[in-house]
Design a protein around this motif. Structure first.
Motif, PDB file in Angstrom:
ATOM      1  N   ASP A  33       0.847  -1.180   0.000  1.00  0.00           N
ATOM      2  CA  ASP A  33       0.000   0.000   0.000  1.00  0.00           C
ATOM      3  C   ASP A  33       0.890   1.240   0.000  1.00  0.00           C
ATOM      4  O   ASP A  33       1.641   1.473   0.949  1.00  0.00           O
ATOM      5  CB  ASP A  33      -0.911  -0.010   1.226  1.00  0.00           C
ATOM      6  CG  ASP A  33      -1.864   1.160   1.241  1.00  0.00           C
ATOM      7  OD1 ASP A  33      -1.410   2.299   1.490  1.00  0.00           O
ATOM      8  OD2 ASP A  33      -3.067   0.946   1.017  1.00  0.00           O
ATOM      9  N   GLN A  34       0.801   2.012  -1.058  1.00  0.00           N
ATOM     10  CA  GLN A  34       1.636   3.194  -1.256  1.00  0.00           C
ATOM     11  C   GLN A  34       1.466   4.199  -0.117  1.00  0.00           C
ATOM     12  O   GLN A  34       2.431   4.760   0.387  1.00  0.00           O
ATOM     13  CB  GLN A  34       1.233   3.801  -2.607  1.00  0.00           C
ATOM     14  CG  GLN A  34       1.951   5.017  -3.032  1.00  0.00           C
ATOM     15  CD  GLN A  34       1.452   5.502  -4.390  1.00  0.00           C
ATOM     16  OE1 GLN A  34       1.019   4.733  -5.225  1.00  0.00           O
ATOM     17  NE2 GLN A  34       1.526   6.799  -4.597  1.00  0.00           N
ATOM     18  N   GLN A  35       0.241   4.404   0.314  1.00  0.00           N
ATOM     19  CA  GLN A  35      -0.034   5.369   1.376  1.00  0.00           C
ATOM     20  C   GLN A  35       0.523   4.874   2.712  1.00  0.00           C
ATOM     21  O   GLN A  35       1.131   5.640   3.459  1.00  0.00           O
ATOM     22  CB  GLN A  35      -1.534   5.624   1.495  1.00  0.00           C
ATOM     23  CG  GLN A  35      -1.840   6.734   2.459  1.00  0.00           C
ATOM     24  CD  GLN A  35      -3.086   7.498   2.072  1.00  0.00           C
ATOM     25  OE1 GLN A  35      -3.635   7.318   1.004  1.00  0.00           O
ATOM     26  NE2 GLN A  35      -3.521   8.353   2.963  1.00  0.00           N
ATOM     27  N   ALA A  36       0.328   3.596   2.996  1.00  0.00           N
ATOM     28  CA  ALA A  36       0.815   3.044   4.259  1.00  0.00           C
ATOM     29  C   ALA A  36       2.337   3.121   4.348  1.00  0.00           C
ATOM     30  O   ALA A  36       2.891   3.204   5.445  1.00  0.00           O
ATOM     31  CB  ALA A  36       0.356   1.599   4.410  1.00  0.00           C
ATOM     32  N   LEU A  37       3.011   3.119   3.204  1.00  0.00           N
ATOM     33  CA  LEU A  37       4.466   3.207   3.179  1.00  0.00           C
ATOM     34  C   LEU A  37       4.956   4.651   3.282  1.00  0.00           C
ATOM     35  O   LEU A  37       6.146   4.907   3.339  1.00  0.00           O
ATOM     36  CB  LEU A  37       5.001   2.557   1.902  1.00  0.00           C
ATOM     37  CG  LEU A  37       6.455   2.141   1.900  1.00  0.00           C
ATOM     38  CD1 LEU A  37       6.761   1.161   3.018  1.00  0.00           C
ATOM     39  CD2 LEU A  37       6.823   1.544   0.561  1.00  0.00           C
ATOM     40  N   ALA A  52       5.663  10.220  -4.201  1.00  0.00           N
ATOM     41  CA  ALA A  52       6.317  11.149  -3.276  1.00  0.00           C
ATOM     42  C   ALA A  52       5.577  11.158  -1.947  1.00  0.00           C
ATOM     43  O   ALA A  52       4.397  10.803  -1.878  1.00  0.00           O
ATOM     44  CB  ALA A  52       6.330  12.558  -3.872  1.00  0.00           C
ATOM     45  N   ALA A  53       6.281  11.588  -0.918  1.00  0.00           N
ATOM     46  CA  ALA A  53       5.670  11.682   0.409  1.00  0.00           C
ATOM     47  C   ALA A  53       4.727  12.876   0.495  1.00  0.00           C
ATOM     48  O   ALA A  53       3.694  12.808   1.153  1.00  0.00           O
ATOM     49  CB  ALA A  53       6.759  11.788   1.476  1.00  0.00           C
TER      50      ALA A  53
END
Length: 151
Positions: free
Chosen positions: A55-59, A110-111
């Motif tokens: 999961d991109q968001q969880a990372l 990106a963050a």
């Protein structure tokens, strides 16, 4: 590829961690011939590997940015130079050589906006041969399909 190969691929796309025994049962083979088929599909490059979907968001990388890049020239050398440069950028998740008025479409993670700005200034804008770039931020993903259709 025959029907059994296609069933193996469909099952592995649903669950890449399935055991050979369970896979063999699912496709109607015994384990040894099933394992041989999987190995052949890997040797032939049809199965390119197994990865976990993260999961991109969880990372901590919730921002997806699509960037259209136009190169100064579309020569093989210019494209190769660009490709070599961006292969070293771990934020680039996808990059495609395209037809039409723009040469390249890439997806970058990106963050946050500051993180994306740093990526642009410190990495992408330093790649030689870029004429222009246009960025679009994804608001949300409407379809994110991990499995290819089996035809």
């Amino acid at each position: 590829m025959d029907t059994i190969d296609r069933r193996i691929i469909a099952a592995l796309q649903k669950d890449g961690r399935i055991s050979v025994t369970d896979l063999a049962t699912a496709v109607g083979l015994s384990p040894t011939p099933c394992a041989r088929r999987v190995a052949r599909l890997e040797r032939e490059g049809i199965i390119r590997g197994f990865t976990a979907r993260i999961d991109q968001q969880a990372l901590g990388l919730p921002v997806s940015v699509f960037i259209w890049v136009e190169l100064e020239t579309q020569s093989k050398e210019a494209i190769d130079t660009f490709e070599r440069a961006i292969r070293g950028f771990d934020r680039v998740m996808e990059c495609h050589l395209m037809t039409g008025s723009r040469d390249i479409l890439m997806r970058v993670v990106a963050a946050d906006l500051s993180d994306f700005d740093r990526f642009l200034e410190e990495r992408l804008m330093r790649v030689p041969g870029i004429r222009s770039m246009r960025s679009s931020f994804a608001l949300r993903s409407m379809v994110d399909r991990p499995a290819l259709p089996i035809v």
